[in-house]
Scaffold this motif. Structure first.
Motif, PDB file in Angstrom:
ATOM      1  N   ILE A 120     -11.996   7.405  -4.122  1.00 20.01           N
ATOM      2  CA  ILE A 120     -12.247   8.014  -2.810  1.00 20.01           C
ATOM      3  C   ILE A 120     -11.692   7.103  -1.717  1.00 20.01           C
ATOM      4  N   GLY A 121     -11.921   5.805  -1.857  1.00 19.47           N
ATOM      5  CA  GLY A 121     -11.385   4.847  -0.887  1.00 19.47           C
ATOM      6  C   GLY A 121      -9.872   4.803  -0.906  1.00 19.47           C
ATOM      7  N   CYS A 122      -9.310   4.923  -2.084  1.00 14.24           N
ATOM      8  CA  CYS A 122      -7.852   4.939  -2.205  1.00 14.24           C
ATOM      9  C   CYS A 122      -7.281   6.175  -1.502  1.00 14.24           C
ATOM     10  N   PHE A 123      -7.948   7.304  -1.671  1.00  8.15           N
ATOM     11  CA  PHE A 123      -7.546   8.535  -1.001  1.00  8.15           C
ATOM     12  C   PHE A 123      -7.633   8.369   0.519  1.00  8.15           C
ATOM     13  N   LEU A 124      -8.725   7.780   1.002  1.00  7.44           N
ATOM     14  CA  LEU A 124      -8.885   7.588   2.439  1.00  7.44           C
ATOM     15  C   LEU A 124      -7.848   6.628   3.006  1.00  7.44           C
ATOM     16  N   ALA A 125      -7.439   5.653   2.207  1.00  4.58           N
ATOM     17  CA  ALA A 125      -6.426   4.696   2.663  1.00  4.58           C
ATOM     18  C   ALA A 125      -5.030   5.308   2.681  1.00  4.58           C
ATOM     19  N   GLY A 126      -4.850   6.404   1.971  1.00  5.35           N
ATOM     20  CA  GLY A 126      -3.554   7.070   1.955  1.00  5.35           C
ATOM     21  C   GLY A 126      -2.551   6.446   1.017  1.00  5.35           C
ATOM     22  N   CYS A 127      -3.013   5.681   0.043  1.00  2.00           N
ATOM     23  CA  CYS A 127      -2.072   4.999  -0.844  1.00  2.00           C
ATOM     24  C   CYS A 127      -1.810   5.780  -2.137  1.00  2.00           C
ATOM     25  N   CYS A 128      -2.604   6.766  -2.445  1.00  2.00           N
ATOM     26  CA  CYS A 128      -2.402   7.558  -3.664  1.00  2.00           C
ATOM     27  C   CYS A 128      -2.067   8.989  -3.263  1.00  2.00           C
TER      28      CYS A 128
END
Length: 158
Positions: free
Chosen positions: A130-138
């Motif tokens: 979820i954090g990776c999604f929010l960071a926009g890296c995945c």
């Protein structure tokens, strides 16, 4: 989307990726501690120590794999962790390499503890994503579908 939640000081922010990983680790450790089978394998104090050392191994492994993946880099780029740069696969590999060594050294049964931890590890991973999604890296390939997401924040990792 939302790469960081709030500003701490200077170039340091509380980013969503790190916070969701921390939330995932806290939930993982809490559920593992509350499992009734845990008392037959490892004491509460031993579990806390294993989790703390595993966090350290995971941070080092995650940063190490990211640096290797983005090589060549200057020494300054390697140590500027406030700019981001973390590979979750490096964390997983570092923890899986560290745990058997540490557990066997302290005479804690390795496979039973890994079996128990494997119950909650997918939950930890899903919370971290979820954090990776929010960071926009995945992100995937561009799409025009209705469920596609457009990252508009200037600091996302796209």
């Amino acid at each position: 989307m939302l790469p960081y939640l709030f500003h701490i000081y200077g170039p340091i922010y509380a980013n969503c990726y790190g916070i969701t990983i921390a939330i995932g680790v806290i939930i993982f450790a809490n559920l593992l501690d509350r499992n009734p089978l845990r008392t037959k394998i490892i004491t509460k104090d031993q579990l806390q120590t294993v989790v703390l050392w595993s966090i350290l191994a995971g941070i080092i492994g995650g940063r190490f794999l990211w640096v290797i993946s983005n090589w060549p880099m200057s020494f300054y780029e390697i140590i500027e962790i406030w700019e981001g740069g973390f590979a979750v696969l490096g964390s997983i590999l570092a923890i899986l390499g560290f745990l058997p060594f540490y557990l066997s050294k302290h005479k804690i049964p390795v496979l039973p503890l890994l079996d128990l931890a494997s119950i909650y590890a997918p939950l930890l991973q899903s919370i971290a994503r979820i954090g990776c999604f929010l960071a926009g890296c995945c992100y995937g390939t561009p799409t025009n579908h209705a469920w596609g997401i457009i990252y508009t924040h200037p600091d996302v990792a796209v």
